[in-house]
Design an enzyme around this catalytic site. Structure first.
Site, PDB file in Angstrom:
ATOM      1  N   LYS A 149       0.832  -1.209   0.000  1.00  0.00           N
ATOM      2  CA  LYS A 149       0.000   0.000   0.000  1.00  0.00           C
ATOM      3  C   LYS A 149       0.862   1.253   0.000  1.00  0.00           C
ATOM      4  CE  LYS A 149      -1.653   1.676   3.794  1.00  0.00           C
ATOM      5  NZ  LYS A 149      -2.399   1.926   5.063  1.00  0.00           N
ATOM      6  N   CYS A 217     -18.570   8.948   3.457  1.00  0.00           N
ATOM      7  CA  CYS A 217     -18.807   7.505   3.607  1.00  0.00           C
ATOM      8  C   CYS A 217     -17.924   6.943   4.719  1.00  0.00           C
ATOM      9  CB  CYS A 217     -18.535   6.794   2.281  1.00  0.00           C
ATOM     10  SG  CYS A 217     -19.238   5.124   2.198  1.00  0.00           S
ATOM     11  N   CYS A 224     -25.075   9.331   4.513  1.00  0.00           N
ATOM     12  CA  CYS A 224     -25.720   9.026   3.234  1.00  0.00           C
ATOM     13  C   CYS A 224     -26.553  10.198   2.718  1.00  0.00           C
ATOM     14  CB  CYS A 224     -26.593   7.779   3.366  1.00  0.00           C
ATOM     15  SG  CYS A 224     -25.675   6.259   3.725  1.00  0.00           S
ATOM     16  N   CYS A 227     -24.577  12.214   0.344  1.00  0.00           N
ATOM     17  CA  CYS A 227     -23.912  11.483  -0.735  1.00  0.00           C
ATOM     18  C   CYS A 227     -24.668  11.623  -2.050  1.00  0.00           C
ATOM     19  CB  CYS A 227     -23.793  10.006  -0.356  1.00  0.00           C
ATOM     20  SG  CYS A 227     -23.002   9.001  -1.620  1.00  0.00           S
ATOM     21  N   CYS A 233     -26.978   3.697  -4.388  1.00  0.00           N
ATOM     22  CA  CYS A 233     -25.942   2.889  -3.738  1.00  0.00           C
ATOM     23  C   CYS A 233     -26.577   1.683  -3.050  1.00  0.00           C
ATOM     24  CB  CYS A 233     -25.192   3.733  -2.715  1.00  0.00           C
ATOM     25  SG  CYS A 233     -24.015   2.789  -1.707  1.00  0.00           S
TER      26      CYS A 233
END
Length: 238
Positions: A149, A217, A224, A227, A233
């Site tokens: 990563k 999120c 939400c 969003c 979603c």
């Protein structure tokens, strides 16, 4: 805020592209305190070293805490650790290599696993003093404390080479929430994202989803209502 075309809106990739559009209007911690934010660097080598150190410190640590630790390293490493002719202040390979682990640890004491990271940082600086900063994945992941990563982000931000998608907890969580992948761990998520996401999106997808995960999120009680894809979603609370 703009909107994606009708064709782009189809499927999970379309949901991601709409998140990408919304992110243009959101300033998140990763945008102002992430690994690519390298104030006061005097040389390209110093900038790349800053990025590597920031990535090492970032695991299990919020960007705000990592950013503060970086500032403490720049300010508090002893001048006696600098080599002759080296500019005063700053965070350099030589100053870290010549510093005691105890002093490094004091500078980064607020980051997660600071004892281990202090020891690894000292070892990394000693290696880089002899071999120079790495430019290949195999050399990066051979450094203590540096995994895939971090190495992928370093390649992107320090070397301007995007060779894969760096996946952290935010990228893993959101990719699964919107149905872009169906995976149980970050490495599986990385492989699947590299399969389904167009390569032109690889460079920015980490920043976009990390910032979205920090602000909208979030892991618990996602916002939400704020969003852009709340009505479509599959994980929406609406």
């Amino acid at each position: 805020m703009g909107s994606a075309s009708g064709e782009e809106r189809e499927g999970p990739l379309g949901l991601y592209l709409e998140i990408k559009m919304q992110r243009k209007d959101i300033v998140s911690p990763v945008d102002t305190m992430g690994c690519s934010i390298t104030p006061s660097c005097r040389t390209e080598e110093e900038r790349r070293f800053h990025i590597l150190v920031s990535l090492l410190l970032s695991s299990q640590t919020k960007d705000e805490v990592t950013y503060e630790a970086m500032a403490r390293l720049r300010k508090l490493l002893p001048e006696s650790a600098a080599t002759d002719g080296e500019a005063r202040g700053g965070l350099t390979i030589e100053r870290v290599a010549n510093s005691d682990v105890k002093h490094i640890n004091e500078c980064i004491k607020k980051v997660g696993f600071h004892n281990r990271k202090a020891a690894n940082l000292k070892k990394i600086a000693e290696i880089l003093r002899e071999k120079g900063l790495p430019r290949e994945m195999k050399d990066l992941i051979s450094l203590p404390g540096i995994g895939n990563k971090m190495a992928l982000l370093y390649m992107s931000h320090a070397c301007n080479r995007t060779v894969g998608i760096s996946v952290d907890t935010h990228v893993h969580r959101i990719s699964n929430r919107i149905g872009l992948v169906r995976t149980r761990d970050v490495e599986s998520t990385r492989r699947e994202l590299e399969r389904v996401v167009p390569r032109k999106e690889w460079k920015t997808i980490n920043n976009i989803l990390v910032g979205f995960g920090q602000t909208i999120c979030v892991a618990k009680r996602p916002r939400c209502e704020e969003c852009c894809i709340r009505g479509r979603c599959p994980s929406s609370l609406f």
